[in-house]
Design a protein around this motif. Structure first.
Motif, PDB file in Angstrom:
ATOM      1  N   ALA A  53     -10.911  -2.305  -0.325  1.00 59.29           N
ATOM      2  CA  ALA A  53     -10.671  -1.752   1.008  1.00 59.29           C
ATOM      3  C   ALA A  53      -9.363  -2.269   1.591  1.00 59.29           C
ATOM      4  N   ASN A  54      -9.053  -3.541   1.368  1.00 49.18           N
ATOM      5  CA  ASN A  54      -7.796  -4.099   1.880  1.00 49.18           C
ATOM      6  C   ASN A  54      -6.593  -3.512   1.160  1.00 49.18           C
ATOM      7  N   TYR A  55      -6.752  -3.211  -0.110  1.00 47.74           N
ATOM      8  CA  TYR A  55      -5.677  -2.577  -0.859  1.00 47.74           C
ATOM      9  C   TYR A  55      -5.389  -1.171  -0.308  1.00 47.74           C
ATOM     10  N   LEU A  56      -6.446  -0.479   0.119  1.00 49.17           N
ATOM     11  CA  LEU A  56      -6.314   0.908   0.578  1.00 49.17           C
ATOM     12  C   LEU A  56      -6.114   1.044   2.087  1.00 49.17           C
ATOM     13  N   ARG A  57      -6.232  -0.047   2.833  1.00 47.16           N
ATOM     14  CA  ARG A  57      -6.154   0.075   4.299  1.00 47.16           C
ATOM     15  C   ARG A  57      -4.734   0.375   4.753  1.00 47.16           C
ATOM     16  N   LYS A  58      -4.647   0.912   5.969  1.00 49.69           N
ATOM     17  CA  LYS A  58      -3.338   1.237   6.539  1.00 49.69           C
ATOM     18  C   LYS A  58      -2.605  -0.036   6.910  1.00 49.69           C
ATOM     19  N   LYS A  59      -1.283   0.008   6.765  1.00 51.93           N
ATOM     20  CA  LYS A  59      -0.457  -1.134   7.139  1.00 51.93           C
ATOM     21  C   LYS A  59      -0.656  -1.448   8.612  1.00 51.93           C
TER      22      LYS A  59
END
Length: 95
Positions: A53-59
Motif C-alpha cells: 500500500a505504501n508503494y502504491l500510495r500517492k506522494k
C-alpha cells in the motif's frame, strides 16, 4: 489448543495429560522468544500489505502502518483530559 494444533495433535486434552509441567513451561518460554500462531501470521501479512500500500500510495499522503491492515484492529481512543470544573459540571448536570 493452539499449541496442540500447531503440533498436529487433534485431542488437546490427551496432549496436555502427556505434557509435563516443565515441558509446558519450556513452550511458554519459547513462545516469548519466537511467537507463533495465527496472530503472528496475521501481523506478518499485515506488514506485507502495508508495504504494498505504501508503494502504491500517492506522494505526500499519510503512510500506512501494519496496524491499518490487521483484521479486527481498532485504534485506542485517548480519553479527553478534563479539568476538575468540567468533571464537576458533567456529573452534576450543571452547564
Amino acid at each position: 489448543m493452539r499449541l496442540a494444533l500447531k503440533l498436529g495433535q487433534c485431542d488437546a486434552d490427551h496432549f496436555l495429560r502427556k505434557l509435563s509441567a516443565s515441558q509446558l513451561l519450556e513452550w511458554f518460554r519459547f513462545a516469548e522468544l519466537e511467537p507463533f500462531g495465527a496472530r503472528v501470521e496475521q501481523m506478518q501479512t499485515a506488514g506485507l500489505r502495508a508495504q504494498v500500500a505504501n508503494y502504491l500510495r500517492k506522494k505526500g499522503s499519510e503512510p500506512f502502518t501494519a496496524q491499518d491492515f490487521v483484521l479486527g484492529y481498532k485504534p485506542q481512543v485517548q480519553p479527553k483530559q478534563m479539568s476538575v470544573e468540567e468533571l464537576y459540571r458533567r456529573f452534576t448536570g450543571q452547564s
